[in-house]
Design a protein around this motif. Structure first.
Motif, mmCIF file in Angstrom:
data_model
loop_
_atom_site.group_PDB
_atom_site.id
_atom_site.type_symbol
_atom_site.label_atom_id
_atom_site.label_comp_id
_atom_site.label_asym_id
_atom_site.label_seq_id
_atom_site.Cartn_x
_atom_site.Cartn_y
_atom_site.Cartn_z
ATOM 1 N N LEU A 1 15.803 1.253 -14.467
ATOM 2 C CA LEU A 1 16.015 2.618 -14.959
ATOM 3 C C LEU A 1 15.978 3.633 -13.825
ATOM 4 O O LEU A 1 16.851 4.483 -13.704
ATOM 5 N N GLU A 2 14.937 3.597 -13.027
ATOM 6 C CA GLU A 2 14.822 4.412 -11.805
ATOM 7 C C GLU A 2 14.980 5.910 -12.056
ATOM 8 O O GLU A 2 15.731 6.605 -11.357
ATOM 9 N N THR A 3 14.295 6.434 -13.057
ATOM 10 C CA THR A 3 14.260 7.877 -13.292
ATOM 11 C C THR A 3 12.971 8.446 -12.712
ATOM 12 O O THR A 3 12.016 7.721 -12.463
ATOM 13 N N LYS A 4 12.949 9.763 -12.530
ATOM 14 C CA LYS A 4 11.770 10.414 -11.956
ATOM 15 C C LYS A 4 10.749 10.815 -13.021
ATOM 16 O O LYS A 4 9.551 10.693 -12.817
ATOM 17 N N PHE B 1 23.326 1.563 -22.623
ATOM 18 C CA PHE B 1 23.730 2.913 -23.030
ATOM 19 C C PHE B 1 22.522 3.839 -23.060
ATOM 20 O O PHE B 1 22.598 4.983 -22.580
ATOM 21 N N LEU B 2 21.410 3.361 -23.612
ATOM 22 C CA LEU B 2 20.196 4.173 -23.617
ATOM 23 C C LEU B 2 19.765 4.514 -22.197
ATOM 24 O O LEU B 2 19.374 5.662 -21.916
ATOM 25 N N GLN B 3 19.821 3.567 -21.287
ATOM 26 C CA GLN B 3 19.470 3.833 -19.896
ATOM 27 C C GLN B 3 20.353 4.933 -19.317
ATOM 28 O O GLN B 3 19.873 5.816 -18.601
ATOM 29 N N ALA B 4 21.643 4.895 -19.633
ATOM 30 C CA ALA B 4 22.565 5.922 -19.127
ATOM 31 C C ALA B 4 22.187 7.295 -19.669
ATOM 32 O O ALA B 4 22.234 8.300 -18.945
ATOM 33 N N VAL B 5 21.793 7.367 -20.941
ATOM 34 C CA VAL B 5 21.372 8.639 -21.541
ATOM 35 C C VAL B 5 20.098 9.145 -20.866
ATOM 36 O O VAL B 5 19.995 10.331 -20.513
ATOM 37 N N LEU B 6 19.125 8.262 -20.676
ATOM 38 C CA LEU B 6 17.849 8.667 -20.067
ATOM 39 C C LEU B 6 18.046 9.131 -18.633
ATOM 40 O O LEU B 6 17.414 10.104 -18.200
ATOM 41 N N ARG B 7 18.920 8.471 -17.883
ATOM 42 C CA ARG B 7 19.190 8.903 -16.502
ATOM 43 C C ARG B 7 19.843 10.284 -16.487
ATOM 44 O O ARG B 7 19.496 11.141 -15.671
#
Length: 328
Positions: free
Chosen positions: A73-76, A241-247
């Motif tokens: 995921l690699e989000t902050k 798709f969820l990962q793309a939304v969260l990023r």
């Protein structure tokens, strides 16, 4: 523990790793490792075992599991903590409960199904098991409470970005409905706890119809709801798709913290299918109905409608776009 086992299996790649080695790395017994692997298999993980060789991960399920969503995921901020449920009444209700207990900003609550999902204006939201993405995010922003409604526009833009990433052309109907063929794909509900001069927390709930076939919708929804798979002509991977939304949400929220909502509103305009159209507006409080042309949104995210009586500013209400037939 299961996420740690999953991480070890992924790091091993195409090589077997023994239960003994995993147990040593984790500081548990081999029996404990076997027990967790058995539970993971029941969740849909294809974990192969071979005598005197150990275990290897062959395939992971496309399921709402924290280990899958967090993988790469690699989000902050968004997704720093991910809590998954097989079934829940409402991810928004759970996220609000966690927020009141002090949940860290960026906490995400996800469910495979909801029994009491809700959208704007207290409408029920259809949330079948394994067919969509139903999640809520806890935010603790520094901006003032009056800015909070624009978070719904931010969430809509995040989903629109993800759709673009998957080769789908998004269209946002004010304020936050994503549509295809004039039918609803996504529902977004923002709820807030605040004082006069500050926000305690904001919860953004998002429901995305991903792989729902037309006949799977309740009869009363078939004329007004659709799914990404119907738009694409094929099923989509829900976790990716969820990962793309969260990023996308993570990136937008970081910008809002520094620049305010101007970049979000600019991007929202690019995806809008409302602006420039003849619309019908029904007021939420008084039921007033008027018609006009959707001209723009202002800095508060309100819809500006040019009518025969002058420009009207719409902060809340039901907005319909004139059908191609020209008849309301």
């Amino acid at each position: 523990m299961r996420n740690k086992i999953l991480q070890i299996l992924r790091q091993s790649g195409n090589k077997y790793i023994s239960g003994e080695d995993m147990a040593e790395k984790l500081g548990v017994s081999r029996a404990a490792v076997w027990k967790h692997i058995k539970e993971m298999r029941s969740q849909g993980y294809n974990i192969e075992s071979l005598a005197r060789n150990g275990y290897i991960l062959r395939e992971a399920p496309d399921a709402m599991l924290s280990g899958e969503i967090s993988n790469g995921l690699e989000t902050k901020t968004i997704g720093c903590r991910i809590i998954c449920h097989e079934e829940i009444d409402s991810t928004n209700n759970e996220a609000k409960r966690l927020a009141m207990e002090g949940a860290v900003e960026g906490t995400v609550v996800v469910a495979e199904s909801q029994t009491g999902g809700k959208g704007r204006l207290e409408r029920q939201f259809f949330s079948p098991k394994g067919k969509g993405i139903w999640f809520s995010v806890v935010l603790r922003p520094k901006f003032l409470p009056q800015e909070a409604p624009k978070c719904t526009l931010m969430a809509a833009v995040a989903v629109a970005r993800a759709m673009t990433e998957f080769g789908l052309k998004p269209g946002i109907k004010w304020p936050n409905d994503l549509l295809y063929d004039n039918k609803k794909l996504v529902g977004i509900l923002t709820e807030m706890s605040a004082e006069m001069d500050g926000i305690n927390y904001i919860v953004i709930g998002t429901g995305i119809n991903v792989n729902i076939a037309p006949e799977e919708f309740p009869e009363e929804l078939r004329d007004v709801a659709t799914s990404l798979s119907q738009m694409k002509g094929a099923n989509l991977p829900r976790v990716k798709f969820l990962q793309a939304v969260l990023r996308a949400l993570d990136d937008l929220y970081a910008k809002v913290q520094v620049e305010g909502f101007a970049p979000v509103l600019k991007e929202w305009r690019q995806y809008s299918i409302t602006l420039g159209q003849e619309v019908k507006v029904i007021g939420v409080r008084d039921g007033e109905v008027f018609y006009g042309k959707a001209a723009d949104i202002d800095d508060e995210g309100a819809l500006l409608v040019d009518t025969a009586a002058g420009r009207q500013r719409v902060l809340a209400g039901d907005v319909s776009i004139r059908p191609q037939s020209g008849k309301w």
